[in-house]
Design an enzyme around this catalytic site. Structure first.
Site, PDB file in Angstrom:
ATOM      1  N   CYS A  38      14.786 -26.059  -6.613  1.00 59.42           N
ATOM      2  CA  CYS A  38      14.379 -25.636  -7.961  1.00 59.42           C
ATOM      3  C   CYS A  38      15.291 -24.526  -8.504  1.00 59.42           C
ATOM      4  CB  CYS A  38      12.927 -25.168  -7.908  1.00 59.42           C
ATOM      5  SG  CYS A  38      12.400 -24.148  -9.294  1.00 59.42           S
ATOM      6  N   CYS A  77      13.482 -21.300  -9.381  1.00 56.24           N
ATOM      7  CA  CYS A  77      13.124 -20.559  -8.159  1.00 56.24           C
ATOM      8  C   CYS A  77      14.307 -19.731  -7.682  1.00 56.24           C
ATOM      9  CB  CYS A  77      12.690 -21.521  -7.052  1.00 56.24           C
ATOM     10  SG  CYS A  77      11.270 -22.562  -7.482  1.00 56.24           S
ATOM     11  N   CYS A 108     -11.614  18.073   2.167  1.00 57.33           N
ATOM     12  CA  CYS A 108     -11.358  16.861   1.370  1.00 57.33           C
ATOM     13  C   CYS A 108     -12.331  15.741   1.740  1.00 57.33           C
ATOM     14  CB  CYS A 108      -9.907  16.423   1.585  1.00 57.33           C
ATOM     15  SG  CYS A 108      -9.555  14.725   1.117  1.00 57.33           S
ATOM     16  N   CYS A 161     -10.739  12.586   3.063  1.00 57.78           N
ATOM     17  CA  CYS A 161     -10.256  12.787   4.439  1.00 57.78           C
ATOM     18  C   CYS A 161     -11.405  12.595   5.424  1.00 57.78           C
ATOM     19  CB  CYS A 161      -9.668  14.190   4.604  1.00 57.78           C
ATOM     20  SG  CYS A 161      -8.286  14.556   3.509  1.00 57.78           S
TER      21      CYS A 161
END
Length: 433
Positions: free
Chosen positions: A186, A189, A55, A58
């Site tokens: 808020c 929020c 791979c 890899c």
């Protein structure tokens, strides 16, 4: 003599495979015989890489992984599993591609998949987050990742940001960030808080979500021109500056946030690896679990030399980069090597190169009828991505058998050597039928 040469070559290959990491690198070699003892029954937190020697990604990870092991020595243990040598562990932990990195934290039976940047720093941060989580679990505390009055936190999923840690955690990291600037009083929020926490949990390992109390850290809010609450800023992957921050323009439900952030994450993922099909394992790595798999069959090396073949491979890699957001698998084989695959996808019979795009979940495929060129393939894949084009069922409605062959060595092909015939034993004066 040829047999001896083959044995020596095999010994060399096996030696090369086992040379990914040495004991001096600090990376523990894990196998089915020692995995339970070393990892599952150990109190330590482990970072484990499942890899295959062939791979490319890899191989690219090796220096960063060695650096990781050195940095985490004495804090987190680092190991590796050669999944190509024995697929037992990769099957046990659902490994579908290479490299796969899993973090075995407090709950060893349920490791965390690491999907962030493949750098020592980024992996170390994820591992240390598991250490912090384990310590907090032992102490029975919730930890310091609360986002204050916004209520946006859920354990370690939403990270509390302040004027002191903002630059270090956000700007100096390679990760993608979404940061909420909020005010405790808020209402919007407060409504966002549970959605933000849920999104953070779903995006864990891909995108980091933070929250900063703009009323307590006004200078940082001013730096990012925050004028209302909540304000959400996006910070791209890699090294960044404050000027790189972008406005978040998605919805405020968890699904909206996850969808928006996932698109940003996918855009940042590396191009897919173009894998040569040389055995069943490589075929599964390329195509297993992918929405679609782009399979190319290239001419025999004697019909298309190394320069010719590399030109085709470069074209495929370029298109893999272009369509990487689709997260398709990309694979290729030499014409005539995987006959069952060619027959099941109805390619190769009209010549090489050829291409088919396969949906192995639905067992349907579509064949490239146009030119095997950058423009021709691009048009074909674009139609596929839009759901256009003719499809046909995979012959036999099952995955084709894959035979084991030698990988291409990157060189031109060599004609077979003809044996000299000793004419002394042949009586040329006789006419025999």
């Amino acid at each position: 003599m040829r047999q001896l040469a083959s044995i020596l070559l095999l010994a060399f290959v096996v030696g090369s495979v086992s040379a990914f990491y040495s004991p001096s690198d600090g990376v523990v070699e894990l196998t089915p015989s020692n995995f339970d003892r070393e990892v599952l029954k150990d109190d330590a937190i482990w970072v484990v890489e499942f890899y295959a020697p062939w791979c490319g990604h890899c191989q690219s990870l090796v220096p960063e992984y060695k650096k990781l092991a050195k940095a985490l020595k004495g804090v987190v243990k680092v190991g590796s599993v050669n999944a190509d040598a024995d697929s037992t562990l990769s099957g046990q932990f659902g490994v579908r591609g290479f490299p796969t990195i899993k973090i075995f934290g407090a709950n060893k039976k349920s490791p965390t998949d690491y999907n962030g940047q493949r750098t020592a720093k980024a992996i170390a941060e994820a591992a240390l987050a598991e250490v912090k989580k384990k310590v907090q679990g032992v102490l029975g505390g919730g930890g310091g990742s609360s986002s204050g009055g916004s209520g946006s936190s859920s354990g370690d999923d939403v990270i509390e940001l302040t004027e002191d840690n903002f630059d270090k955690l956000v700007l100096n990291s390679d990760d993608i960030w979404l940061v909420e600037f909020f005010a405790p009083w808020c209402g919007h929020c407060k409504n966002l808080a549970p959605e933000w926490a849920k999104a953070a949990k779903e995006l864990k390992g891909k995108v980091k979500l933070g929250a900063l109390d703009a009323t307590a850290h006004q200078s940082k809010a001013a730096e990012y021109n925050v004028r209302g609450y909540p304000t959400i800023k996006f910070f791209p992957a890699g090294s960044k500056r404050a000027s790189d921050a972008q406005e978040y323009d998605g919805g405020r439900t968890a699904s909206d946030i996850v969808s928006w952030a996932s698109d940003k994450h996918v855009a940042n993922v590396p191009a897919p690896e173009l894998i040569e099909i040389i055995n069943e394992s490589t075929f599964e790595t390329a195509c297993e679990g992918k929405p679609l798999c782009v399979v190319s069959v290239l001419p025999h090396i004697l019909d298309c030399d190394a320069k010719c073949r590399n030109k085709f491979l470069d074209t495929l890699r370029t298109l893999g980069e272009k369509f990487k957001q689709k997260q398709w698998g990309w694979a290729w084989a030499e014409g005539g090597q995987q006959l069952a695959l060619e027959e099941s996808l109805e390619v190769g019979g009209f010549g090489y190169p050829a291409m088919a795009v396969v949906n192995f979940k639905k067992m349907k495929f579509s064949v490239l009828k146009g030119s095997f060129s950058k423009d021709g393939i691009n048009e074909f894949l674009r139609d596929i991505s839009y759901g256009r084009g003719h499809t046909a069922p995979v012959r036999g409605a099952k995955k084709p058998a894959i035979v084991s062959v030698d990988p291409w060595d990157g060189k031109d092909g060599q004609l077979p050597t003809e044996e000299d015939i000793d004419l002394s034993d042949i009586d040329l004066d006789k006419d025999e039928l």
